[in-house]
Scaffold this motif. Sequence first.
Motif, mmCIF file in Angstrom:
data_model
loop_
_atom_site.group_PDB
_atom_site.id
_atom_site.type_symbol
_atom_site.label_atom_id
_atom_site.label_comp_id
_atom_site.label_asym_id
_atom_site.label_seq_id
_atom_site.Cartn_x
_atom_site.Cartn_y
_atom_site.Cartn_z
ATOM 1 N N HIS A 56 38.639 35.219 37.996
ATOM 2 C CA HIS A 56 38.205 35.835 36.745
ATOM 3 C C HIS A 56 36.960 36.672 36.974
ATOM 4 O O HIS A 56 36.184 36.406 37.886
ATOM 5 N N HIS A 158 38.531 38.828 31.311
ATOM 6 C CA HIS A 158 39.637 38.089 31.916
ATOM 7 C C HIS A 158 40.579 39.075 32.584
ATOM 8 O O HIS A 158 40.804 40.178 32.072
ATOM 9 N N ILE A 159 41.132 38.691 33.706
ATOM 10 C CA ILE A 159 41.988 39.588 34.474
ATOM 11 C C ILE A 159 43.211 40.026 33.682
ATOM 12 O O ILE A 159 43.758 41.114 33.883
ATOM 13 N N CYS A 162 43.391 43.582 31.961
ATOM 14 C CA CYS A 162 43.336 44.821 32.732
ATOM 15 C C CYS A 162 44.403 45.818 32.289
ATOM 16 O O CYS A 162 44.201 47.035 32.390
ATOM 17 N N LEU A 205 34.956 44.807 37.640
ATOM 18 C CA LEU A 205 35.990 43.784 37.494
ATOM 19 C C LEU A 205 36.660 43.479 38.824
ATOM 20 O O LEU A 205 36.887 42.314 39.174
ATOM 21 N N ILE A 209 36.633 39.631 42.190
ATOM 22 C CA ILE A 209 37.859 38.832 42.350
ATOM 23 C C ILE A 209 38.747 39.362 43.470
ATOM 24 O O ILE A 209 39.907 38.980 43.581
ATOM 25 N N SER A 212 41.315 37.212 45.645
ATOM 26 C CA SER A 212 41.547 35.980 44.883
ATOM 27 C C SER A 212 42.880 35.332 45.244
ATOM 28 O O SER A 212 43.034 34.115 45.147
ATOM 29 N N ILE A 292 50.830 39.064 35.025
ATOM 30 C CA ILE A 292 49.689 38.221 35.392
ATOM 31 C C ILE A 292 49.907 36.776 34.957
ATOM 32 O O ILE A 292 49.679 35.838 35.730
#
Length: 502
Positions: A56, A158-159, A162, A205, A209, A212, A292
């Motif tokens: 995140h 939060h991803i 995006c 962003l 991450i 990840s 996601i």
Amino acid sequence: MNKRKIIDAAALAAYSAFLLIVVLNHEYWFDEAQAWVLARDNDLGGIIAMMKYEGHPPLWHFILKIIISLGCSYTALGLVSWGISTLAAAVVLFALPIKPYFKAAILLSSGMLYINSAISRVYCLINLLLALIAWIYPHRKRLPVLFGVLVALLANTHISMCGLVGIIGIFMLIDYFKDFKGNSKKQNVLNTAGLAIAGIGVVVLIIPIWNSFGTNSFAAEREYTVRDVLAGFASALSENISCAVSGNLPTVVGVLLSVAAQALFFVSLFFLWKNKRAFIAEIVFAAVYFVINGAIWYTTECRGAVFILAMAAIAIMFRKEQGSLKENKSPSALLDKVRSILAEADRILPALCSCFLTLSIPSGVKYAIDDLRGEFAPHKAAAEFIRENIPEDALLVSRTDDRVVLTAYLPGREIYALEYNRFYTYCSHEVYDEPLDEEKLLRLCEEHSEVYYISNILHYSSKTEAVYENSNSIPFVFSSEKVGIYRVTGEELVGMTAKNDW
């Protein structure tokens, strides 16, 4: 103050008071504790470094770091979420030019009523930013810097955001070049600054991450074959909507609400078709969201609630920019009918979105009632027992990291994981492949005044002294969890690990 504002003020006061009651009675769970401890035990650079394990962006952790730096204790965490959620409600009530029934549906939806407001996680910040962006979007050309800041902040929540951030950024670029010649020099400078801020937000962003997939525990263990990815994407729509409207409800009720909500989603897409940007934004947002939270990650009630609120925000955001359908040189009766239906989109779409959100109300109410009525699980009682009866320098031992739930109530205590041969803290995500070092374990036990083994198994063949057992089964999030605490010696731990008797 006119009658409408008085009603809105009363609604805000009622919402804020209800949420405060729930928050003050809410028991933090491990994901809430995780963010707090990460922020507490790391500097800003350390927080950024930890994000590759979390998957995140760090904005929520930065906010908590500020709160902690002001001297606030762990009990203040819920008040942070309460304050942000109350502000989001104020924006909905006083700033968004939508019908009263639409405002009510937003405030009473599961995400605003409980799931992303009483539970103190980054999702409460998403609710606020979605409301602010929906408010500012029609005025973005007049306030480009503010709009760019809001987009940058949303990117770093939060991803899963995006996709929405990406399509808004594309629209910003289109508007930038389309209006460049007709704008004044000052306006172009402001537009450039707003676009640059949004772009920097996206870069910020990505950096924390990066990699990840290899370090986040869930992503690293998941299979990513083409078949698995497609299967995850295909099921994500149903799962996201189901989580938002059916969580914690009886199966039959949950299924009926889920089917109805999914039907409303597709009907709403039909009416979004008239609004070109809204339709494109929803398709791009949903597609990325499903990848996601379905193909790469997994869906939870929090993310499901965000999904339905984001769809409402998209409908509100683009309300001023209605596109027009091209005339057909040979119109048919069916096409004329479609055009006549779409002509009512401005009136029908808010009603559809309201129904969509309203279907989630039972789930949010049920969660709130359960949280007010009882514990998430027996871990809180176990934590209270540990605080009152077990010295701070005692060694707490678990089989693996499965006692992570308990650490939500003991954020300052470490628990040693036998299987991983390390202490489990939120600031250490390394998993060692080396086998358990028995000499190290014995030496570790000797360094502590007492040793206690924590497990969800409430009976042992080994001769251990049970000091606490709680087998309550509470019908909430962790209904099958149990907690047992046993006083043991280092030799007993070594014997248990040798026989796998834990």
